[in-house]
Scaffold this motif. Structure first.
Motif, short mmCIF file in Angstrom:
data_model
loop_
_atom_site.label_atom_id
_atom_site.label_comp_id
_atom_site.label_asym_id
_atom_site.label_seq_id
_atom_site.Cartn_x
_atom_site.Cartn_y
_atom_site.Cartn_z
N ARG A 1 -6.64 7.72 4.74
CA ARG A 1 -5.36 8.09 5.36
C ARG A 1 -4.19 7.51 4.60
N LEU A 2 -4.33 6.30 4.05
CA LEU A 2 -3.26 5.73 3.23
C LEU A 2 -3.09 6.57 1.96
N ALA B 1 4.56 1.74 1.17
CA ALA B 1 3.33 2.44 1.55
C ALA B 1 2.89 2.03 2.94
N LYS B 2 3.01 0.74 3.26
CA LYS B 2 2.66 0.24 4.60
C LYS B 2 3.52 0.91 5.66
N LYS B 3 4.82 0.96 5.41
CA LYS B 3 5.76 1.57 6.37
C LYS B 3 5.46 3.06 6.54
N ALA B 4 5.18 3.76 5.44
CA ALA B 4 4.88 5.20 5.51
C ALA B 4 3.59 5.44 6.31
N LYS C 1 -0.96 0.06 13.00
CA LYS C 1 -0.64 -1.06 12.11
C LYS C 1 -1.70 -1.19 11.02
N ILE C 2 -1.25 -1.65 9.85
CA ILE C 2 -2.15 -1.95 8.74
C ILE C 2 -1.59 -3.18 8.02
N THR D 1 -4.15 -5.43 3.07
CA THR D 1 -5.05 -4.28 3.00
C THR D 1 -4.41 -3.17 2.17
N VAL D 2 -3.14 -2.92 2.40
CA VAL D 2 -2.42 -1.91 1.62
C VAL D 2 -2.48 -2.27 0.13
N SER D 3 -2.22 -3.52 -0.20
CA SER D 3 -2.26 -3.96 -1.60
C SER D 3 -3.64 -3.76 -2.21
#
Length: 148
Positions: free
Chosen positions: A73-74, A92-95, A103-104, A108-110
């Motif tokens: 999904r990211l 990317a986290k905000k999007a 929440k993520i 994890t995003v990195s």
């Protein structure tokens, strides 16, 4: 696809036999067996071979958006929403959180951005302590395969 491994009574003992069965796009059944020491790397290589032989379809950004996996999904969010500009892990986290109301963690995003970079989906640019990413242009226009 059918994967068999023995049921182990002793959790320290590792499986010594791994069998993988699958059908290709013509309906032909294939079976591959590993007898001996089994590693993640060997299983990963087998799964790559299965993907090639079975004609597994590549995932589109819209198909990824309905996946239960945050990674998929990211990737969908990035490919469809951030493809025309440089962005940070925070962007990317905000999007992602805006798109999925979920929440993520930034860590994890990195991690996922690193994986997407390793797989050739993103370009990574470091300027001092600032890191930015950009979707590679050919990937944003076509379908992508995100699984290793």
């Amino acid at each position: 696809m059918n994967c068999e491994s023995p049921v182990l009574e002793d959790p320290i003992v590792k499986p010594r036999r791994f069998k993988l069965e699958f059908y290709d796009d013509e309906g032909v059944r294939h079976a591959i067996t590993i007898d001996g020491h089994i590693t993640r790397e060997k299983v990963g290589k087998l799964l790559d071979l299965v993907e090639i032989m079975a004609g597994t379809p590549r995932a589109t950004a819209s198909a990824l958006s309905v996946s239960p996996h945050k990674f998929d999904r990211l990737a969908s969010t990035i490919i469809s929403g951030l493809k025309d500009r440089n962005f940070s892990a925070s962007d990317a986290k905000k999007a992602f959180e805006t798109s999925f109301s979920e929440k993520i963690p930034l860590s994890t995003v990195s991690t996922y951005l690193g994986r997407l970079t390793d797989r050739g989906i993103l370009d990574r640019v470091e300027l001092g302590r600032t890191v930015s990413y950009r979707v590679k242009s050919e990937e944003s226009k076509s379908v992508v395969s995100l699984r290793p």
